[in-house]
Design an enzyme around this catalytic site. Structure first.
Site, mmCIF file in Angstrom:
data_model
loop_
_atom_site.group_PDB
_atom_site.id
_atom_site.type_symbol
_atom_site.label_atom_id
_atom_site.label_comp_id
_atom_site.label_asym_id
_atom_site.label_seq_id
_atom_site.Cartn_x
_atom_site.Cartn_y
_atom_site.Cartn_z
ATOM 1 N N LYS A 119 -81.664 -39.913 63.637
ATOM 2 C CA LYS A 119 -83.028 -40.427 63.418
ATOM 3 C C LYS A 119 -83.300 -40.607 61.927
ATOM 4 O O LYS A 119 -83.947 -41.562 61.514
ATOM 5 C CB LYS A 119 -84.073 -39.496 64.032
ATOM 6 C CG LYS A 119 -84.141 -39.606 65.546
ATOM 7 C CD LYS A 119 -85.327 -38.873 66.126
ATOM 8 C CE LYS A 119 -85.342 -39.014 67.640
ATOM 9 N NZ LYS A 119 -86.358 -38.187 68.282
ATOM 10 N N LYS A 200 -77.034 -44.287 75.152
ATOM 11 C CA LYS A 200 -77.999 -43.620 76.023
ATOM 12 C C LYS A 200 -79.247 -44.478 76.261
ATOM 13 O O LYS A 200 -79.719 -45.118 75.320
ATOM 14 C CB LYS A 200 -78.376 -42.313 75.313
ATOM 15 C CG LYS A 200 -79.291 -41.404 76.052
ATOM 16 C CD LYS A 200 -79.738 -40.256 75.160
ATOM 17 C CE LYS A 200 -80.810 -40.682 74.172
ATOM 18 N NZ LYS A 200 -81.704 -39.642 73.683
ATOM 19 N N LYS A 203 -86.133 -44.216 74.917
ATOM 20 C CA LYS A 203 -87.503 -44.729 74.842
ATOM 21 C C LYS A 203 -87.684 -45.638 73.642
ATOM 22 O O LYS A 203 -88.524 -46.521 73.641
ATOM 23 C CB LYS A 203 -88.465 -43.556 74.654
ATOM 24 C CG LYS A 203 -88.784 -42.792 75.892
ATOM 25 C CD LYS A 203 -89.705 -41.674 75.441
ATOM 26 C CE LYS A 203 -90.039 -40.708 76.516
ATOM 27 N NZ LYS A 203 -90.440 -39.416 75.917
HETATM 28 P P1 AMP Z 1 -87.219 -37.876 75.466
HETATM 29 O O1 AMP Z 1 -87.171 -39.255 76.021
HETATM 30 O O2 AMP Z 1 -86.302 -37.714 74.298
HETATM 31 O O3 AMP Z 1 -88.600 -37.346 75.246
HETATM 32 O O4 AMP Z 1 -86.554 -36.934 76.576
HETATM 33 C C1 AMP Z 1 -87.247 -36.239 77.597
HETATM 34 C C2 AMP Z 1 -86.254 -35.590 78.553
HETATM 35 O O5 AMP Z 1 -85.470 -36.608 79.200
HETATM 36 C C3 AMP Z 1 -85.236 -34.678 77.879
HETATM 37 O O6 AMP Z 1 -84.934 -33.601 78.754
HETATM 38 C C4 AMP Z 1 -84.040 -35.548 77.692
HETATM 39 O O7 AMP Z 1 -82.835 -34.843 77.601
HETATM 40 C C5 AMP Z 1 -84.088 -36.395 78.953
HETATM 41 N N1 AMP Z 1 -83.471 -37.706 78.731
HETATM 42 C C6 AMP Z 1 -83.834 -38.633 77.794
HETATM 43 N N2 AMP Z 1 -83.076 -39.737 77.873
HETATM 44 C C7 AMP Z 1 -82.198 -39.495 78.884
HETATM 45 C C8 AMP Z 1 -81.130 -40.270 79.457
HETATM 46 N N3 AMP Z 1 -80.846 -41.481 79.003
HETATM 47 N N4 AMP Z 1 -80.437 -39.723 80.488
HETATM 48 C C9 AMP Z 1 -80.731 -38.489 80.961
HETATM 49 N N5 AMP Z 1 -81.720 -37.714 80.457
HETATM 50 C C10 AMP Z 1 -82.444 -38.209 79.436
#
Ligand code: AMP
Ligand code: TRP
Length: 335
Positions: A119, A200, A203
């Site tokens: 980041k 991956k 968002k």
């Molecule tokens: P975030 O989008 O970073 O706020 O992630 C929220 C939750 O979703 C966390 O537990 C991440 O590890 C999970 N997560 C985010 N992106 C993925 C993805 N592409 N595949 C699986 N889990 C994800």
């Protein structure tokens, strides 16, 4: 009479930035939903973390995103009668413990975090919050004597850091924190981008074909899946398949409950278009009830407030006692 053993405690959270996508759903929220009855579950909308995202300097938008995310938790089946749901900033102990832990965490540990490195590299004006982000995350987890943290695999390094931060504090000041463990799914711990299956699903990535968002219309869902990157062959065996096909089979597997072997066999000898077409139906079967339930929660903001008020009250009770324990052990305050 012997007392029932304490259920093991679960804590997890998502940032109210961007929109929740199917990677979040599969990697995190389906795990949460599966352990609602077997564990004492606490799920947080981590809005203090969201302040590290440059786009979130819009107070109105951040507040709206926090409400949206809490409603989405519930729409995904996180029943507030069986789990505590609250906003991180409404329980001030998170920020208080984060400061104490910032003081006991070596800077070198934070510089090693891969999420910080990527980041920071992508961002010219990096706030110090981005570096301290995992310390706040450790505070979130440790404040609840958490045993298990269900997350996607990109968060494993942060949970291991939280464990090291807890160990170090215990070593310095005596037994204070429970050492947490992460929990990731065997299949679906990392859902990849549909447009670029070696990265991956995220968002922050842009591009219309990258992610399936939980509130996407059926038309958008279909478009994203039908356009997903595969390859020119027709290999469905999971271990031999290309990253794009493996990703589609994984989403199918997790959402339908069928094994990857059964899925691969069904499409063997046919084109990827058949798999994609059926996957559209599988994804729709998961998303349609979420959309409907979400609409119900947004139509009733008073109910959402009631849930979040009750959640914050319960969270405060637990967090305050652990915070007091940590402060007392560190010599802060008079008694
Ligand atoms: P975030 O989008 O970073 O706020 O992630 C929220 C939750 O979703 C966390 O537990 C991440 O590890 C999970 N997560 C985010 N992106 C993925 C993805 N592409 N595949 C699986 N889990 C994800
Ligand atoms: N860093 C996590 C993410 O981006 C969100 C998060 C903050 C979290 N605090 C947490 C996850 C505590 C689990 C436990 O996904």
């Amino acid at each position: 009479m012997s007392q029932a053993p304490r259920k093991s405690r679960v804590f997890s959270g998502v940032q109210p930035s961007g929109s929740l996508h199917i990677g979040n759903y599969v990697g995190a929220l389906t795990q949460w939903r599966d352990i609602l009855d077997s564990h004492d579950c606490i799920f947080c909308v981590v809005d203090l973390h969201a302040l590290t995202v440059p786009e979130n300097v819009d107070p109105k938008a951040l507040r709206a995103k926090s409400r949206e995310l809490a409603a989405l938790y519930m729409a995904c089946g996180i029943d507030p009668e069986r789990a505590t749901i609250f906003l991180q900033s409404e329980v001030t102990a998170h920020a208080e413990l984060a400061w104490v832990l910032t003081c006991t965490t070596p800077l070198s540990w934070l510089h090693k975090m891969t999420q910080f490195k990527s980041k920071a590299a992508a961002n010219e004006a990096v706030g110090s919050g981005l570096l301290c982000y995992p310390v706040l995350q450790a505070a979130d987890i440790l404040l609840y004597d958490t045993d298990v943290v269900p997350v996607g695999d990109d968060q494993v390094q942060h949970i291991e850091l939280a464990r090291n931060i807890a160990s170090r504090f215990n070593h310095l000041f005596g037994e204070t924190f429970v050492l947490p463990k992460h929990k990731v799914r065997q299949a679906g711990a990392r859902i990849m981008g549909l447009d670029e299956p070696t990265a991956k699903m995220s968002k922050s990535a842009s591009g219309t074909g990258h992610a399936i968002y939980l509130l996407d219309s059926p038309k958008r869902v279909k478009k994203a899946i039908m356009r997903a990157k595969t390859d020119l062959g027709c290999e469905f065996r999971f271990d031999e398949a290309s990253p794009g096909v493996r990703n589609l089979i994984t989403i199918y597997e997790v959402l339908s409950g069928e094994s990857r072997e059964v899925i691969s066999e069904r499409y063997e000898g046919r084109g990827y278009g058949y798999l994609k077409k059926d996957l559209v139906d599988v994804v729709e079967a998961s998303l349609a009830p979420i959309r409907a339930a979400y609409a119900g929660y947004t139509d009733d903001p008073a109910e959402l407030d009631r849930v979040l008020d009750a959640g914050a009250d319960r969270a405060r009770g637990v967090a305050q006692s652990v915070l007091s324990r940590a402060m007392r052990n560190a010599g802060l305050g008079r008694r």
